[in-house]
Design an enzyme around this catalytic site. Structure first.
Site, short mmCIF file in Angstrom:
data_model
loop_
_atom_site.label_atom_id
_atom_site.label_comp_id
_atom_site.label_asym_id
_atom_site.label_seq_id
_atom_site.Cartn_x
_atom_site.Cartn_y
_atom_site.Cartn_z
N HIS A 263 -3.42 73.71 45.59
CA HIS A 263 -3.92 74.46 44.44
C HIS A 263 -3.80 73.64 43.15
O HIS A 263 -4.80 73.44 42.43
CB HIS A 263 -3.12 75.77 44.31
N GLU A 264 -2.60 73.14 42.87
CA GLU A 264 -2.41 72.35 41.64
C GLU A 264 -3.22 71.05 41.73
O GLU A 264 -3.75 70.57 40.73
CB GLU A 264 -0.93 72.05 41.39
N HIS A 267 -6.64 71.77 40.46
CA HIS A 267 -6.63 71.76 38.99
C HIS A 267 -6.61 70.33 38.46
O HIS A 267 -7.32 69.97 37.52
CB HIS A 267 -5.39 72.48 38.46
N GLU A 293 -9.86 77.59 37.48
CA GLU A 293 -9.33 78.24 38.68
C GLU A 293 -10.29 78.05 39.87
O GLU A 293 -9.85 77.98 41.01
CB GLU A 293 -9.11 79.73 38.39
#
Lengths: 499, 499
Positions: A263-264, A267, A293
């Site tokens: 997830h990070e 980003h 997101e």
């Protein structure tokens, strides 16, 4: 002549960005390195630098520079024109708040945060309610100062999702109710996957190494970033050449570290892909929280919970944890990591029930800002909605209305961007599959470069030049809808649940 | 009324200090954490923040504030008055440099640094010489702009050692020649200690743990600091509540890590002991580089190479390295760590020959700034002086005139503060022994608190209120002389060498 003024404009924005980057480092260091006694001074230093960035932005001379550029917009390229327009919008927005309002609001927010901490610890909404009322009141005043076209909520939404519309959100969340509830019902008739093997002991160091390798395979550039451990994972950028991620490791649950890394990482790939030549300008910034997101969710879910992705990565995982996962089949693993189960905590929610958490926040926030709902008794309404939409009983406000800090910080209008992220992700990923021949093949073969190249070109390279809905239109040829998300979800979860 | 203006004055200085602290963090992070690709942007961010701090300082309105306070000095306490005077001095100093000069100088410094790097790598002084000439010229211009009372060198010295006098340095270094050479001759007639056991393999992790414990025992507060690894050890402060040290570890030489920890620990104790209420004001800053160095040298040498200190700490060291040091006696160890041996590299010099390295720099620097010596052929003069004072042959400029970066950075006037540090340290430590009953007993018994308390009260608590020579007078009742250093050195080294 106008070119020289544009040069001044760029120089000022870069200077402001340098200050913002230094502030970001003060914050990163606070989470990662700072010794405890440094906290008070650090807050002061952050406040000072934020103040300096603000002064540099609202300065009269800079205002005149912007006005002069705006008056000769026709002399500029499309990207330059958009930079001028977007900065002008931000400038005018900031000018609507005098010092008295800024200080009053920040005092209420500070109260709000402390009340939220106390209330959550005590599992007692009544401690937070009076301050939440003040927060809502000050945000309604903010809405009045800002003005709005269609709905007061948009004035707040705009801060996180520039150009975001209530009509779009209403349509999306109506569809969530109309289409996601039937899918959940369908799944409930199927066979839930066995996932107990995810909750064994997994050695922390091996997890760490696996996370680093996963990031590397995604294309995260460790020459322009690093990973550290913090209680709450986050991504932070000091410019595209230094974008850092953090993760956390639960030694008794495999999922925590892995999907926080992915997830990070999503980003971070966005931030590492923003155009460095536009550092400090809108054309070098992320488009919106929803688009940000979308980048994390696309990697986390559409890629990172797919059969293709784990066909490439499961062998490495098994070789890291032969005792724990050597006996698990790829199919069983992919099904396990896609288990759907309604429960009260948003950040622990699966990919499907997640959107009801956001839907509930959205309904409440809109009503609070419209003035059609009061903060008193809001915890009860919260609980009723969880019963209605997710069929679950909330045991107390700590796992209900108080679970997230956002409202304590006065962030209303933020939550919807989480769902927007998932829906944009699905629509972008569907488009990428159309645009890039054999995209799924390459992912299956541990080559994420074609996907990253597509994201870089289609999304990252534009910075904030396009508002999210326009970007979506440009990239996919259509406005945002739930269609691709539903198709993706229906296909994957039908397989997972054998229905 | 004046009190309100003083409040404004304090507020501005705190704001500047916040910016300086953020800049310090950008620099610390660069050494400790920054990924390689971040370098260019980081330099830009540091330059922007330095520029902002400068603008905040030289601002006209602030200048008027200072003048108004200076005009009503009699209304203020001694410390407040000194804050006003010292800031006024700094303000007037900064006003003497226009942008053209600042930019020209910083361009020459940038050239100087790169030429120095190249020249040192090539072991060729002729690469550095023309740029050194430019550096000397611009510094001589700086001296003219600043003005001076007695000697042009003082205008430069003043930046590092406010109020420092050439007469004092001349007297001290005359004494170095008169008194240190006979001591070295005396020692040379004795028995050099055996120190081969310091050059074994020492496990890095165990060295690290030992270093942390050493810092803890000194009184370094890890709640207000941390230690990391960097190629060149340093201490950096973001305010007294967050003062960080770094070290390096040589697995094949015990000394590197240990005395860098104690040395940086001494610097850090000073910074942690500065009055937090005076953050940003001269009364909250270190007095001078000489005084800063006195704090590191006092711990490193007067304490950290003493028999008393190792009586307390040798058991821990032996238990960390039983195989390597279990058979070594305390006396043999203390003698080994005090071995004296002339060699060409300053940073590797022992406690005694060290001061000839500084003496040589001082003689050359003074002559360059007076204009009585040219940069051409300076490498030859360097080598002659090393032969004359230390009896050693310099093999090439890389181990001679090019060994240190300071001149490449345009830092002339800095080197003498290293020797001042040692001499102040000896005089302070002698006084501490007079003022604190049983001070040596407490050190022997692993209780460094009485010494730290004395340093806090006598030195740290005053910040920069007193110039170093006045502080010395106040603390020891006498101006700085070589007497205590010589007495200390004669006693210790006579024992080490059995003479």
């Amino acid at each position: 002549m106008s070119k020289a003024i544009y040069g001044e404009f760029v120089e000022r924005l870069r200077k402001i960005k340098d200050v913002a980057s230094a502030t970001a480092l003060l914050n990163w260091d606070k989470e990662v390195n700072m010794p405890p006694a440094g906290a008070a001074l650090r807050s002061q230093q952050v406040a000072t630098l934020s103040g300096i960035a603000h002064e540099l932005f609202v300065d009269d001379h800079f205002g005149k520079t912007i006005s002069r550029l705006a008056a000769s917009k026709h002399e500029f390229s499309f990207a330059e024109r958009r930079n001028i327009e977007l900065v002008q919008k931000q400038f005018e927005r900031n000018r609507k708040f005098d010092t008295e309002f800024v200080q009053r609001k920040s005092k209420i927010i500070s109260e709000g945060y402390h009340a939220w901490v106390k209330a959550k610890q005590a599992n007692d909404y009544s401690i937070f309610q009076p301050v939440l009322k003040k927060l809502v009141d000050v945000l309604r005043e903010q809405v009045d100062r800002l003005g709005y076209e269609n709905h007061p909520y948009e004035a707040l939404l705009d801060e996180y999702e520039p150009g975001g519309k209530v009509a779009t959100l209403d349509a999306l969340f109506d569809d969530v109710k109309k289409k996601l509830i039937p899918l959940l019902n369908k799944i409930n008739a199927g066979t839930p996957p066995e996932d107990s093997f995810l909750k064994q002991h997994f050695d922390k160091d091996k997890q760490w190494d696996f996370g680093i390798e996963i990031l590397r395979r995604m294309g995260y550039d460790f020459d322009a970033g690093r990973q550290d451990i913090t209680p709450h994972p986050f991504t932070i950028s000091f410019g595209a050449s230094d974008v850092r991620v953090t993760t956390r490791i639960n030694p008794d649950h495999f999922n925590t570290m892995t999907w926080s890394c992915i997830h990070e990482g999503g980003h971070a790939l966005y931030e590492q892909g923003l155009p460095t030549a536009s550092y400090g300008l809108p054309s070098g910034e992320y488009a919106s929280l929803g688009i940000h997101e979308s980048q994390s969710r696309l990697w986390e879910n559409n890629v990172g919970r797919s059969h293709d992705y784990w066909r490439a990565n499961f062998p490495l995982l098994q070789s890291s944890f032969p005792k724990e996962l050597g006996h698990v089949s790829l199919d069983a693993f992919v099904k396990a990591i896609n288990k759907v189960e309604a429960q009260p905590i948003r950040v622990e929610a699966d990919e499907l029930t997640y959107h009801f958490h956001i839907l509930i926040r959205y309904e409440l926030e809109k009503a609070l800002i419209e003035g059609s709902l009061d903060t008193e008794g809001l915890d009860e309404i919260w609980n009723q909605k969880y019963k209605e939409y997710l069929g679950i009983d909330i045991k107390g406000p700590a796992e209900g209305i108080l679970q997230d800090v956002h409202w304590g910080y006065g962030s209303i209008g933020y939550f919807p961007t989480y769902s927007l992220g998932s829906f944009y992700a699905a629509q972008f990923f569907a488009q990428a599959k159309k645009d890039v021949p054999d995209l799924e093949d390459s992912i299956r073969n541990n080559d994420n470069r074609p996907l990253l190249d597509w994201l870089r070109e289609s999304i990252h390279s534009h910075g904030a030049i396009y508002h999210s809905e326009d970007l979506c239109e440009k990239v996919t040829g259509r406005g945002l809808s739930l269609d691709d998300f539903m198709e993706y979800a229906d296909r994957k979860f039908s397989w997972v649940y054998g229905v």
